[in-house]
Scaffold this active site. Structure first.
Site, PDB file in Angstrom:
ATOM      1  N   HIS A  88       0.827  -1.214   0.000  1.00  0.00           N
ATOM      2  CA  HIS A  88       0.000   0.000   0.000  1.00  0.00           C
ATOM      3  C   HIS A  88       0.857   1.258   0.000  1.00  0.00           C
ATOM      4  O   HIS A  88       0.619   2.198  -0.763  1.00  0.00           O
ATOM      5  CB  HIS A  88      -0.934  -0.007   1.205  1.00  0.00           C
ATOM      6  CG  HIS A  88      -2.121  -0.901   1.040  1.00  0.00           C
ATOM      7  ND1 HIS A  88      -3.109  -1.014   1.991  1.00  0.00           N
ATOM      8  CD2 HIS A  88      -2.488  -1.729   0.037  1.00  0.00           C
ATOM      9  CE1 HIS A  88      -4.037  -1.864   1.578  1.00  0.00           C
ATOM     10  NE2 HIS A  88      -3.676  -2.321   0.392  1.00  0.00           N
ATOM     11  N   TYR A  98      -9.505   4.252   2.799  1.00  0.00           N
ATOM     12  CA  TYR A  98     -10.170   3.123   3.452  1.00  0.00           C
ATOM     13  C   TYR A  98     -11.671   3.379   3.614  1.00  0.00           C
ATOM     14  O   TYR A  98     -12.477   2.449   3.552  1.00  0.00           O
ATOM     15  CB  TYR A  98      -9.522   2.830   4.802  1.00  0.00           C
ATOM     16  CG  TYR A  98      -8.217   2.096   4.678  1.00  0.00           C
ATOM     17  CD1 TYR A  98      -8.184   0.702   4.584  1.00  0.00           C
ATOM     18  CD2 TYR A  98      -7.004   2.777   4.629  1.00  0.00           C
ATOM     19  CE1 TYR A  98      -6.982   0.023   4.457  1.00  0.00           C
ATOM     20  CE2 TYR A  98      -5.795   2.107   4.502  1.00  0.00           C
ATOM     21  CZ  TYR A  98      -5.796   0.734   4.415  1.00  0.00           C
ATOM     22  OH  TYR A  98      -4.596   0.061   4.278  1.00  0.00           O
ATOM     23  N   GLU A 140       1.113   1.418   8.097  1.00  0.00           N
ATOM     24  CA  GLU A 140       1.462   2.237   6.939  1.00  0.00           C
ATOM     25  C   GLU A 140       1.967   3.619   7.354  1.00  0.00           C
ATOM     26  O   GLU A 140       2.906   4.152   6.741  1.00  0.00           O
ATOM     27  CB  GLU A 140       0.253   2.348   6.016  1.00  0.00           C
ATOM     28  CG  GLU A 140      -0.051   1.027   5.303  1.00  0.00           C
ATOM     29  CD  GLU A 140      -1.468   0.946   4.765  1.00  0.00           C
ATOM     30  OE1 GLU A 140      -2.125   2.009   4.636  1.00  0.00           O
ATOM     31  OE2 GLU A 140      -1.921  -0.168   4.472  1.00  0.00           O
ATOM     32  N   GLN A 209       6.077  -2.245  -9.063  1.00  0.00           N
ATOM     33  CA  GLN A 209       7.176  -2.540  -8.147  1.00  0.00           C
ATOM     34  C   GLN A 209       8.195  -3.439  -8.837  1.00  0.00           C
ATOM     35  O   GLN A 209       7.815  -4.408  -9.513  1.00  0.00           O
ATOM     36  CB  GLN A 209       6.669  -3.236  -6.883  1.00  0.00           C
ATOM     37  CG  GLN A 209       5.918  -2.360  -5.919  1.00  0.00           C
ATOM     38  CD  GLN A 209       4.472  -2.158  -6.329  1.00  0.00           C
ATOM     39  OE1 GLN A 209       3.842  -3.063  -6.857  1.00  0.00           O
ATOM     40  NE2 GLN A 209       3.947  -0.975  -6.079  1.00  0.00           N
ATOM     41  N   GLY A 270      13.157 -17.904 -12.692  1.00  0.00           N
ATOM     42  CA  GLY A 270      12.966 -16.804 -13.627  1.00  0.00           C
ATOM     43  C   GLY A 270      13.459 -15.485 -13.076  1.00  0.00           C
ATOM     44  O   GLY A 270      14.523 -15.401 -12.452  1.00  0.00           O
TER      45      GLY A 270
END
Length: 393
Positions: A88, A98, A140, A209, A270
């Protein structure tokens, strides 16, 4: 802590809600994006929405959290919460969202289940939601403050400059980037990832990411595999070159190499070897004398990114060895094995801490092999690319 009354209601209704979650999540996302199209454009991964994996991940996290609360109402599943919280923060989700999610999620639940959602049932699931949401918000907020390092925790994005680009394989490219403002690169733990924000042709600013695969000379290195139909990976491969600007958020991720002197096993498949390469690089740079076992699986030698780096880093560590498996090896290459990764053919030292990264089938198979070899579940850590579909397993 889930109240005793709500625990009874959740336990009774979880099978019904769980069975309907596949219908609830599409309605939730349809409602959410109709009301807030900017979230799909600039926050959520459009590819994962299109193929349904993000919806499966949401369903899995809700089911996993509710199941954990029923199993032990006094304990939170902190490991699961930490994984979600890192994701997040990496894409910029904040506490205000939220309430938005709550509004559209509960409306979708009522649409699907109708009269079965009595006031008592609604209150119990509302309690579950806010227990999860408030726990995530707290984690967070702490992560943002730590990542800001004295800066603004509400805006973690920083401008970087690409100083080098290297083609690892036909499908994998590495980028070496340095902060454009001249400040030092942020601290990171081997195994973490950075978020890269990219403006696409239609004006969308999509976020992905990518694991850090190393660092050098005051710069960070992240590596990108071109995915079939991947709009961001394709854009980076086609357009991002040395000298170009790029936006990054600070390194995050709850799966990182822990300090210690016990044996370590690094298993990947991989492009999953990107964080493992960073871990090996850190161990080599610090002159580690730990027992290190590196295991990697790939299609063949030409698709194996960091092949030469693996050999160099392993050779520079006094107690390390590597085992490479190729599904379809090309010719007679040294130190190769044919087939999928099979840890029954590898010596796993007692007291090993294992780190895994790769596709979900690989993770499941290798985790089972490690458990069979006697490695405790608590000592097996994994990282998943994309939505964490393992949560519902």
């Amino acid at each position: 802590m889930l109240s005793a009354k709500s625990t009874e209601v959740i336990e009774a209704t979880l099978p019904v809600v769980g069975a309907a979650i596949g219908d609830i999540t599409p309605r939730f996302y349809d409602r959410l994006f109709a009301a807030h199209p900017e979230l799909l454009r600039d926050l959520f991964n459009r590819g994962n929405q299109a193929n349904g994996t993000q919806r499966e991940a949401l369903a899995g996290s809700i089911a996993a959290f509710a199941t954990a609360l029923i199993a032990d109402p006094d304990q939170r599943p902190d490991a699961m919460l930490a994984r979600i919280a890192h994701k997040h923060v990496s894409v910029g989700i904040d506490s205000s969202q939220y309430k938005i999610v709550h509004e559209h999620l509960f409306a979708a639940i009522v649409e699907v289940l109708g009269e079965a959602v009595t006031p008592e049932v609604a209150a119990a699931w509302d309690e579950v939601y806010w227990l999860m949401a408030n726990a995530l918000i707290a984690v967070e907020d702490r992560l943002r403050a730590e990542a800001a390092a004295g800066g603004d925790p509400a805006d973690l994005w920083r401008p970087y400059t690409v100083i080098a680009r290297h083609q690892e394989t036909e499908a994998v490219t590495s980028y070496l980037v340095r902060p454009a403002d001249g400040r030092p690169v942020p601290a990171f733990r081997p195994g973490q990832y950075v978020s890269v924000r990219t403006e696409l042709a239609d004006g969308a600013r999509q976020i992905r990411q990518y694991s850090l695969s190393g660092s050098a000379d005051g710069a960070l290195r992240f590596s990108v595999k071109r995915e079939d139909g991947g709009e961001v990976s394709g854009h980076l491969h086609d357009h991002l070159k040395a000298g170009d600007p790029v936006e990054l958020a600070p390194p995050l991720g709850d799966i990182a190499l822990a300090d210690g002197d016990g044996p370590v096993l690094l298993a990947s498949a991989g492009i999953g070897n990107t964080p493992m390469t960073a871990m090996l690089d850190h161990l080599a740079t610090t002159g580690s004398t730990r027992r290190i076992v590196s295991v990697h699986g790939d299609r063949d030698q030409l698709s194996h990114a960091f092949r030469a780096e693996l050999a160099r880093l392993t050779a520079g560590l006094p107690n390390a060895d590597s085992h490479v498996f190729y599904e379809r090896p090309l010719g007679e290459w040294p130190a190769e094995r044919t087939g999928l990764v099979d840890l029954s053919t590898v010596e796993v030292p007692a007291g090993t801490t294992a780190y895994l990264c790769g596709p979900l089938p690989f993770l499941r198979a290798v985790r089972e092999q490690l458990l069979t070899a006697g490695v405790p579940a608590a000592d097996i850590h994994y990282e998943v690319f994309g939505p964490d579909l393992w949560l519902g397993a």
